[in-house]
Design a protein around this motif. Structure first.
Motif, PDB file in Angstrom:
ATOM      1  N   THR A  80     -10.638 -19.989 -24.480  1.00  0.00           N
ATOM      2  CA  THR A  80     -10.880 -21.364 -24.927  1.00  0.00           C
ATOM      3  C   THR A  80     -12.295 -21.740 -24.499  1.00  0.00           C
ATOM      4  O   THR A  80     -12.639 -21.679 -23.320  1.00  0.00           O
ATOM      5  CB  THR A  80      -9.865 -22.344 -24.294  1.00  0.00           C
ATOM      6  OG1 THR A  80      -8.554 -21.818 -24.497  1.00  0.00           O
ATOM      7  CG2 THR A  80      -9.960 -23.727 -24.924  1.00  0.00           C
ATOM      8  N   LEU A  81     -13.119 -22.063 -25.494  1.00  0.00           N
ATOM      9  CA  LEU A  81     -14.530 -22.345 -25.246  1.00  0.00           C
ATOM     10  C   LEU A  81     -14.797 -23.792 -25.619  1.00  0.00           C
ATOM     11  O   LEU A  81     -14.544 -24.187 -26.762  1.00  0.00           O
ATOM     12  CB  LEU A  81     -15.340 -21.402 -26.138  1.00  0.00           C
ATOM     13  CG  LEU A  81     -16.747 -21.024 -25.720  1.00  0.00           C
ATOM     14  CD1 LEU A  81     -16.706 -20.077 -24.548  1.00  0.00           C
ATOM     15  CD2 LEU A  81     -17.461 -20.360 -26.880  1.00  0.00           C
ATOM     16  N   LEU A  82     -15.267 -24.580 -24.668  1.00  0.00           N
ATOM     17  CA  LEU A  82     -15.563 -25.997 -24.904  1.00  0.00           C
ATOM     18  C   LEU A  82     -14.369 -26.703 -25.557  1.00  0.00           C
ATOM     19  O   LEU A  82     -14.529 -27.517 -26.475  1.00  0.00           O
ATOM     20  CB  LEU A  82     -16.814 -26.131 -25.778  1.00  0.00           C
ATOM     21  CG  LEU A  82     -18.089 -25.535 -25.158  1.00  0.00           C
ATOM     22  CD1 LEU A  82     -19.154 -25.267 -26.205  1.00  0.00           C
ATOM     23  CD2 LEU A  82     -18.643 -26.433 -24.074  1.00  0.00           C
ATOM     24  N   GLY A  83     -13.190 -26.319 -25.103  1.00  0.00           N
ATOM     25  CA  GLY A  83     -11.963 -26.949 -25.587  1.00  0.00           C
ATOM     26  C   GLY A  83     -11.432 -26.387 -26.896  1.00  0.00           C
ATOM     27  O   GLY A  83     -10.371 -26.811 -27.361  1.00  0.00           O
ATOM     28  N   HIS A  84     -12.154 -25.423 -27.493  1.00  0.00           N
ATOM     29  CA  HIS A  84     -11.729 -24.859 -28.780  1.00  0.00           C
ATOM     30  C   HIS A  84     -11.123 -23.472 -28.594  1.00  0.00           C
ATOM     31  O   HIS A  84     -11.781 -22.598 -28.029  1.00  0.00           O
ATOM     32  CB  HIS A  84     -12.920 -24.732 -29.742  1.00  0.00           C
ATOM     33  CG  HIS A  84     -13.598 -26.025 -30.031  1.00  0.00           C
ATOM     34  ND1 HIS A  84     -13.096 -26.954 -30.912  1.00  0.00           N
ATOM     35  CD2 HIS A  84     -14.746 -26.564 -29.541  1.00  0.00           C
ATOM     36  CE1 HIS A  84     -13.899 -27.999 -30.968  1.00  0.00           C
ATOM     37  NE2 HIS A  84     -14.914 -27.792 -30.144  1.00  0.00           N
TER      38      HIS A  84
END
Ligand SMILES: Nc1ncnc2c1ncn2[C@@H]1O[C@H](COP(=O)(O)OP(=O)(O)OP(=O)(O)O)[C@@H](O)[C@H]1O
Length: 347
Positions: A80-84
């Motif tokens: 999960t990157l920056l909430g995505h």
């Protein structure tokens, strides 16, 4: 006019943002045929971290960074990157629009100048030519200290200058997160210091940085948190300061090697349980960068917290062993890393 936030006009890091997780991996695994390069990694990178991914050669650092960026697919697990969530192509695109990365040596045109190359990169990223872009490019050239060399051909740049230009390129689109694979590899000491200072500057302006490196001395100075991996496994993850204070020890120096031997013998012949706070003691070789090296070049390392230094000193004194220097042992990240990666029973 409203300007987009960038390294020179980024809002100051807010205390409330500190706990925000920017990157999370859960059970992250990569297998190449039957070989497991990355095994169930659980990493957490917080907003504002300079996060060092450390490990011996072939331990899976690059493979991990490539999975973070969606360049290769995990065999199992999740990023999960920056909430995505990165397994969703739309979400992946959104996340990556806020990320800058240097994973392999970036390709620049040797026959163009540094500045022209940045314009080329911006055009590739569909950034329309505008006054704002011109300003941004000049600002980034300033930031990486290439403004006075921006009219020189890329082919004339040193390795350090090429690395700094690459950083400028990754910053053009105002990333929140920067991922750098071995950013100091091959650089001379001055180049290493330049990159380290730049990374520190970015972090102070609110950009989260993840980097992999073997330059542990540099890492210790620039990273706030690290993860140490070996053969794809996470051995430890945490704040550099916390990891280094896990093994408290006191150093005693004596005016001659004979006293040193006696002091060590005394501690080893103590009745077990005399001092439950005393873990171990051993003679170590003094490092030469220290201000003073005792005769014989060796010192006594006692694994105990500093609050017991006076008691130990009094004990030695009663036996006629007078220490000339007593101080807290500073473990380096390099030593910690070596202990951990060469230990047959890592945590
Ligand atoms: N495409 C691939 N196919 C097969 N094996 C691979 C592939 N990519 C990496 N590996 C293997 O996975 C392991 C981890 O490689 P990786 O490059 O991630 O390690 P690293 O920690 O970055 O190493 P270094 O510090 O040497 O760059 C290595 O044994 C490597 O040979």
């Amino acid at each position: 006019m409203e300007t987009a936030p960038g390294p020179h006009n980024f809002p100051q890091r807010q205390a409330s943002k500190r706990a925000e997780v920017i990157v999370r991996t859960e059970g992250l695994t990569k297998r190449f045929d039957t070989f497991t390069a990355v095994d169930q990694l659980a990493l957490e990178v917080y907003h504002g971290d300079v996060y060092g991914l450390l490990g011996p050669n072939g331990s899976g650092k690059t493979t991990t960074l490539r999975m973070l960026l969606g360049l290769i697919h995990p065999t199992a697990g999740k990023v999960t990157l920056l909430g995505h969530p990165m397994d969703d192509s739309k979400q992946r695109y959104q996340a990556l629009s806020h990320v800058g990365a240097i994973i392999e040596q970036p390709v620049f045109y040797p026959f163009l100048t540094g500045r022209e190359n940045l314009y080329g990169i911006a055009a590739f990223g569909s950034q329309p030519q505008s006054e704002a872009l011109e300003e941004r490019i000049e600002e980034m050239l300033e930031l990486v200290d290439l403004a006075t060399r921006a009219r020189d051909l890329y082919s004339k740049y040193s390795l350090g200058m090429r690395q700094r230009l690459a950083l400028a390129a990754t910053l053009l689109h105002y990333p929140q997160l920067i991922i750098l694979d071995e950013p100091t590899n091959g650089l001379d000491p001055a180049g290493v210091v330049d990159i380290r200072e730049l990374i520190g500057q970015l972090a102070r302006q609110g950009i989260t940085v993840i980097l992999s490196s073997h330059q542990l001395h540099e890492i210790q100075q620039v990273c706030s948190r690290v993860a140490i991996i070996k053969r794809g496994h996470l051995l430890v993850q945490g704040k550099v300061q916390d990891l280094l204070s896990e093994q408290p020890a006191i150093i005693f120096s004596f005016p001659d090697p004979h006293m040193l031997q006696q002091a060590e013998l005394l501690l080893h012949t103590l009745h077990p349980g005399t001092w439950p706070w005393l873990n171990d003691s051993r003679i170590i070789t003094a490092e030469h960068e220290q201000s003073w090296v005792p005769p014989g070049g060796q010192m006594l390392l006692v694994e105990a917290t500093m609050e017991h230094a006076a008691e130990l000193n009094a004990f030695f004194g009663m036996k006629g062993l007078y220490a000339t220097e007593i101080r807290r042992h500073e473990t380096s990240l390099e030593q910690y890393f070596l202990d951990l990666t060469t230990s047959p029973n890592p945590p």
